[in-house]
Design an enzyme around this catalytic site. Structure first.
Site, short mmCIF file in Angstrom:
data_model
loop_
_atom_site.label_atom_id
_atom_site.label_comp_id
_atom_site.label_asym_id
_atom_site.label_seq_id
_atom_site.Cartn_x
_atom_site.Cartn_y
_atom_site.Cartn_z
CG HIS A 189 -1.81 1.02 1.24
ND1 HIS A 189 -1.70 2.17 1.78
CD2 HIS A 189 -3.27 0.81 1.04
CE1 HIS A 189 -2.73 2.93 1.87
NE2 HIS A 189 -3.76 2.16 1.17
CG ASP B 57 0.23 -2.22 6.14
OD1 ASP B 57 -0.67 -2.45 6.73
OD2 ASP B 57 0.25 -1.78 5.14
CD GLN C 177 -7.04 -4.54 3.72
OE1 GLN C 177 -8.03 -5.30 3.90
NE2 GLN C 177 -7.36 -3.14 3.43
CE LYS D 120 -7.49 -0.25 6.07
NZ LYS D 120 -8.31 0.01 4.80
CB CYS E 135 -3.85 3.29 -1.80
SG CYS E 135 -4.76 4.69 -1.44
N1 PLP Z 1 -1.82 -0.65 4.59
C1 PLP Z 1 -2.83 -1.38 4.04
C2 PLP Z 1 -2.55 -2.77 3.45
C3 PLP Z 1 -4.33 -0.90 3.61
O1 PLP Z 1 -5.12 -1.71 3.16
C4 PLP Z 1 -4.52 0.32 4.24
C5 PLP Z 1 -5.66 1.03 4.26
O2 PLP Z 1 -6.46 0.48 2.99
C6 PLP Z 1 -3.24 1.01 4.90
C7 PLP Z 1 -2.29 0.46 4.89
C8 PLP Z 1 -3.65 2.44 5.23
O3 PLP Z 1 -4.51 2.46 6.57
P1 PLP Z 1 -5.14 3.84 7.07
O4 PLP Z 1 -5.54 4.73 5.95
O5 PLP Z 1 -6.35 3.36 7.87
O6 PLP Z 1 -3.93 4.48 7.87
#
Ligand code: PLP
Length: 417
Positions: free
Chosen positions: A133, A210, A213, A236, A374
């Site tokens: 991401h 990270d 998900q 999430k 993203c």
């Molecule tokens: N990392 C992953 C794999 C994600 O799917 C997301 C959000 O979709 C993020 C990071 C970023 O999360 P946030 O926007 O809640 O900080």
């Protein structure tokens, strides 16, 4: 913590219809049709258990934390710290290793700055992967620019899996950190994180996962994983936006410099210089998202009351069914066909732009995400403008997937005429 609102899902067989009733938004109509909410990877819907806990907080607790001697301030502080304990227990961390952040993005930025400042110097390397991401790419690019370090990227296969052979080759004495997704948001791939960590640790390299998900779908045990940093977002996992978690091993947190500065994170302030709190408060400058933190623990209670195994089972059923039915559609190609996947099905239809498909599905009441999610480097690699992504939660049903499949067929009919 005091969970305050009874969760009807407690100690009951998994009953999706009863569970759906706990999510008021699932019964709204969109363009005159029942909502089919398949954008769970972007953000989950909230159960009454969580909504009512927010109300309850403002009706009975609201006050600032860690400061006042008065009753409400003590109550808010107790609930805030009890929430930290619930979250620590949920991921099997020590309580002082749990830092409240605004979300995964802020958690990664925190590590990129506060770890990077101390441990990364010119010529060092950070390893990420091609499926990250943007939140797990850009902070490392900025760190590398600041420190004149080098960003290395683990390539991925056509089916959306990490090239572990290439990963092994990238690990070296120059590597200061490996930062990869536990689960890919746009491919659904569940990465072999145990192996990733073991290989890095064999060379004394710390690993950040990270987990944005992963946490919605599986049990996370940071001790068992032996991971150094783990990040996730509350929104999430059925909690509000603007709250998330950074887990960090004490041995790293203790050596890291503050990320932001101001109130809460200091021990003593003199006009000449100041001293800082120990972790986790060192990394929590300013008034925190108190209600969000407390309610994040409530959301975790909610998930645990349903049961992570029951959640995983229901979501696997949805993933298998959707994969089978969507793959059978002529001209539809699933993007992300890893062996181990979270409940995410991203696809493209030959000759159609994902955006156009998304617009038609929306007219049918179906909420899917279209675009690059993203993860632009994945789209560039596969030479596609984006995908249509359906992502499932335990409150979704097989019937809703039938509605999606019919909707996709309708979109093909309309757009190909
Ligand atoms: N990392 C992953 C794999 C994600 O799917 C997301 C959000 O979709 C993020 C990071 C970023 O999360 P946030 O926007 O809640 O900080």
């Amino acid at each position: 913590m005091d969970t305050m609102v009874k969760n009807k899902a407690i100690s009951k067989e998994f009953d999706v219809e009863s569970i759906r009733k706990e999510f008021p938004i699932l019964s709204v109509k969109v363009h005159g049709r029942p909502l089919v909410y398949f954008d769970n990877a972007a953000s989950s819907q909230k159960p009454l258990f969580v909504i009512k806990a927010i109300e309850k907080y403002y009706e009975t607790v609201n006050s600032n934390v860690h400061r006042g001697v008065h009753h409400l301030s003590s109550l808010a502080t107790d609930q805030f710290e009890a929430a930290r304990k619930t979250i620590a227990t949920h991921i099997n961390a020590n309580i002082d290793e749990v830092i409240f952040t605004r979300g995964t993005t802020e958690a990664i930025n925190l590590v990129a700055y506060s770890f990077g400042e101390v441990f990364v110097k010119e010529g060092d390397e950070i390893i990420i992967s091609h499926m990250e991401h943007h939140s797990n790419i850009v902070p490392w690019q900025i760190l590398c620019q600041r420190k004149k370090a080098v960003l290395k990227v683990i390539p991925i296969t056509e089916s959306g899996e990490l090239r572990m052979d290439e990963y092994k080759k990238l690990l070296s004495s120059k590597t200061k950190l490996v930062a990869v997704a536990h689960v890919s948001n746009s491919l659904g791939t569940i990465n072999p994180v145990e192996e990733i960590i073991a290989l890095a640790h064999a060379k004394n390299i710390p690993v950040l996962l990270d987990g944005a998900q992963a946490v919605p779908h599986m049990k996370i045990d940071v001790k068992k994983l032996d991971v150094d940093f783990y990040c996730f977002s509350g929104h999430k996992i059925y909690a509000p936006t603007g709250i998330g978690i950074l887990f960090g091993k004490e041995k790293w947190l203790k050596q890291m410099v503050p990320f932001q500065s101001g109130g809460e994170m200091i021990k003593e302030v003199k006009l000449e210089a100041s001293t800082y709190q120990d972790p986790p408060l060192r990394f929590e400058a300013g008034t925190p998202h108190i209600e969000g933190s407390i309610v994040l623990a409530t959301a975790i209670d909610y998930m645990n009351n349903i049961g992570l195994d029951a959640i995983a089972k229901q979501e696997q059923k949805l993933l298998d069914y959707a994969t089978e039915k969507l793959s059978a559609i002529n001209g539809l190609k699933i993007v992300g066909q890893a062996k181990h996947k979270a409940p995410v099905v991203a696809f493209n239809i030959e000759g159609l732009h994902p955006y156009d498909v998304g617009v038609i599905l929306d007219q049918l009441g179906i909420a899917v995400r279209t675009g690059h999610h993203c993860t632009q480097p994945i789209m560039d690699l596969y030479g596609i403008p984006g995908t249509v992504r359906a992502s499932f939660s335990f409150y979704n049903t097989i019937e809703e997937i039938d509605v999606l499949v019919a909707g996709v067929k309708k979109a093909i009919d309309m757009l190909k005429k």
